[in-house]
Design a protein around this motif. Structure first.
Motif, PDB file in Angstrom:
ATOM      1  N   LEU A 242       0.795  -1.225   0.000  1.00 13.75           N
ATOM      2  CA  LEU A 242       0.000   0.000   0.000  1.00 13.75           C
ATOM      3  C   LEU A 242       0.830   1.279   0.000  1.00 13.75           C
ATOM      4  O   LEU A 242       0.275   2.366   0.000  1.00 13.75           O
ATOM      5  CB  LEU A 242      -0.970  -0.006   1.200  1.00 13.75           C
ATOM      6  N   ARG A 243       2.132   1.160  -0.006  1.00 19.63           N
ATOM      7  CA  ARG A 243       2.961   2.368  -0.116  1.00 19.63           C
ATOM      8  C   ARG A 243       3.006   2.852  -1.563  1.00 19.63           C
ATOM      9  O   ARG A 243       2.938   2.073  -2.502  1.00 19.63           O
ATOM     10  CB  ARG A 243       4.390   2.087   0.362  1.00 19.63           C
ATOM     11  N   GLN A 244       3.164   4.155  -1.729  1.00 17.48           N
ATOM     12  CA  GLN A 244       3.325   4.739  -3.053  1.00 17.48           C
ATOM     13  C   GLN A 244       4.771   4.583  -3.522  1.00 17.48           C
ATOM     14  O   GLN A 244       5.687   4.363  -2.725  1.00 17.48           O
ATOM     15  CB  GLN A 244       2.944   6.222  -3.027  1.00 17.48           C
ATOM     16  N   GLU A 245       4.969   4.732  -4.806  1.00 16.61           N
ATOM     17  CA  GLU A 245       6.311   4.551  -5.378  1.00 16.61           C
ATOM     18  C   GLU A 245       7.349   5.439  -4.705  1.00 16.61           C
ATOM     19  O   GLU A 245       8.448   4.992  -4.383  1.00 16.61           O
ATOM     20  CB  GLU A 245       6.273   4.834  -6.880  1.00 16.61           C
ATOM     21  N   LYS A 246       6.998   6.706  -4.459  1.00 18.04           N
ATOM     22  CA  LYS A 246       7.965   7.638  -3.878  1.00 18.04           C
ATOM     23  C   LYS A 246       8.356   7.277  -2.450  1.00 18.04           C
ATOM     24  O   LYS A 246       9.355   7.771  -1.930  1.00 18.04           O
ATOM     25  CB  LYS A 246       7.410   9.058  -3.910  1.00 18.04           C
ATOM     26  N   ASP A 247       7.556   6.420  -1.801  1.00 16.42           N
ATOM     27  CA  ASP A 247       7.825   6.051  -0.416  1.00 16.42           C
ATOM     28  C   ASP A 247       8.757   4.850  -0.297  1.00 16.42           C
ATOM     29  O   ASP A 247       9.146   4.485   0.813  1.00 16.42           O
ATOM     30  CB  ASP A 247       6.516   5.739   0.318  1.00 16.42           C
TER      31      ASP A 247
ATOM     32  N   GLY B 205       7.452   1.522 -11.459  1.00 13.50           N
ATOM     33  CA  GLY B 205       5.995   1.614 -11.515  1.00 13.50           C
ATOM     34  C   GLY B 205       5.359   0.320 -11.999  1.00 13.50           C
ATOM     35  O   GLY B 205       4.327  -0.118 -11.476  1.00 13.50           O
TER      36      GLY B 205
ATOM     37  N   LEU C 161       5.515  -2.310  -9.146  1.00 11.72           N
ATOM     38  CA  LEU C 161       4.521  -2.075  -8.100  1.00 11.72           C
ATOM     39  C   LEU C 161       3.109  -2.342  -8.604  1.00 11.72           C
ATOM     40  O   LEU C 161       2.260  -2.833  -7.852  1.00 11.72           O
ATOM     41  CB  LEU C 161       4.638  -0.640  -7.579  1.00 11.72           C
TER      42      LEU C 161
ATOM     43  N   GLN D  66       1.136  -4.886  -6.402  1.00 10.55           N
ATOM     44  CA  GLN D  66       0.115  -4.315  -5.528  1.00 10.55           C
ATOM     45  C   GLN D  66      -1.309  -4.426  -6.080  1.00 10.55           C
ATOM     46  O   GLN D  66      -2.265  -4.080  -5.381  1.00 10.55           O
ATOM     47  CB  GLN D  66       0.436  -2.839  -5.267  1.00 10.55           C
TER      48      GLN D  66
ATOM     49  N   ARG E 137      -4.862  -3.785  -3.853  1.00 11.20           N
ATOM     50  CA  ARG E 137      -5.580  -2.527  -4.075  1.00 11.20           C
ATOM     51  C   ARG E 137      -6.964  -2.780  -4.678  1.00 11.20           C
ATOM     52  O   ARG E 137      -7.892  -1.997  -4.467  1.00 11.20           O
ATOM     53  CB  ARG E 137      -4.754  -1.609  -4.973  1.00 11.20           C
TER      54      ARG E 137
END
Length: 212
Positions: A35-40, A194, A197, A201, A205
């Motif tokens: 559930l983390r975003q790519e930037k994280d 991207g 993920l 994910q 999601r």
């Protein structure tokens, strides 16, 4: 390869579970992974690169296994008791991963003309991403100061020494360091992240909180 992958998944689960506990926001391993975003994500760019041919996989596995073996060895003395316990098991696995991949590097580098050509090409491509392995930042320095783990730049010389042993045995030369710098550890990823993920994910999601 499947056994190595299972070992790495087990290590990731253990570390993510502990990270969620330390964070104190009730995040479990699934939330941190899916559930983390790519930037994280703060990971080495090298591990985002497409699979490539077998020579590419073998060289990357050798590089990463050597790095992780050195890292786990030092984390075994971590000031965090649970992390030290995780490292105690993980370092045994990492030593096997290093031996397995190192043996294959020698086979390919000292094999046919075609296997050597492919291995040299993979080594040249992957070496571009080596400097990032040992770049330190504020988090890195804080971890080192607190005794949590080593500064990544402390691993550079031991890593180079062990990689040279493998490459020498394979008859391969260490490539020259380039000016190029990747920055996955800073959250600036390659175009490949991207897609990784999205595949990893998608199910979580699509069905939030799903249990299987």
């Amino acid at each position: 390869m499947s056994n190595i992958a299972l070992d790495l998944i087990g290590q990731a689960r253990a570390v993510l579970t502990r990270a969620g506990e330390v964070e104190g926001r009730s995040h479990d391993e699934d939330q941190l992974a899916f559930l983390r975003q790519e930037k994280d994500f703060r990971n080495l760019t090298m591990v985002e690169l497409p699979r490539g041919d077998f020579a590419f996989t073998v060289i990357r596995n050798a590089m990463m296994a050597t790095l992780m073996k050195l890292l786990w060895e030092r984390l075994h003395d971590s000031s965090n008791a649970e992390l030290a316990a995780i490292a105690g098991k993980a370092v045994k696995e990492a030593r096997y991963h290093q031996q397995h991949s190192g043996d294959w590097v020698v086979r390919l580098g000292d094999g046919t003309g075609e296997s050597r050509r492919r291995t040299e090409a993979a080594l040249k491509q992957l070496w571009l991403y080596v400097p990032e392995l040992f770049e330190a930042d504020a988090v890195d320095r804080e971890a080192s100061a607190s005794g949590l783990g080593p500064a990544w730049d402390e691993l550079r010389e031991p890593w180079l020494a062990e990689m040279r042993q493998v490459l020498d045995a394979a008859g391969l030369a260490v490539p020259a360091e380039a000016k190029f710098r990747s920055a996955g550890k800073q959250g600036m990823h390659s175009e490949h992240m991207g897609y990784i993920l999205a595949e990893m994910q998608h199910l979580q999601r699509a069905f939030p909180g799903g249990v299987w």
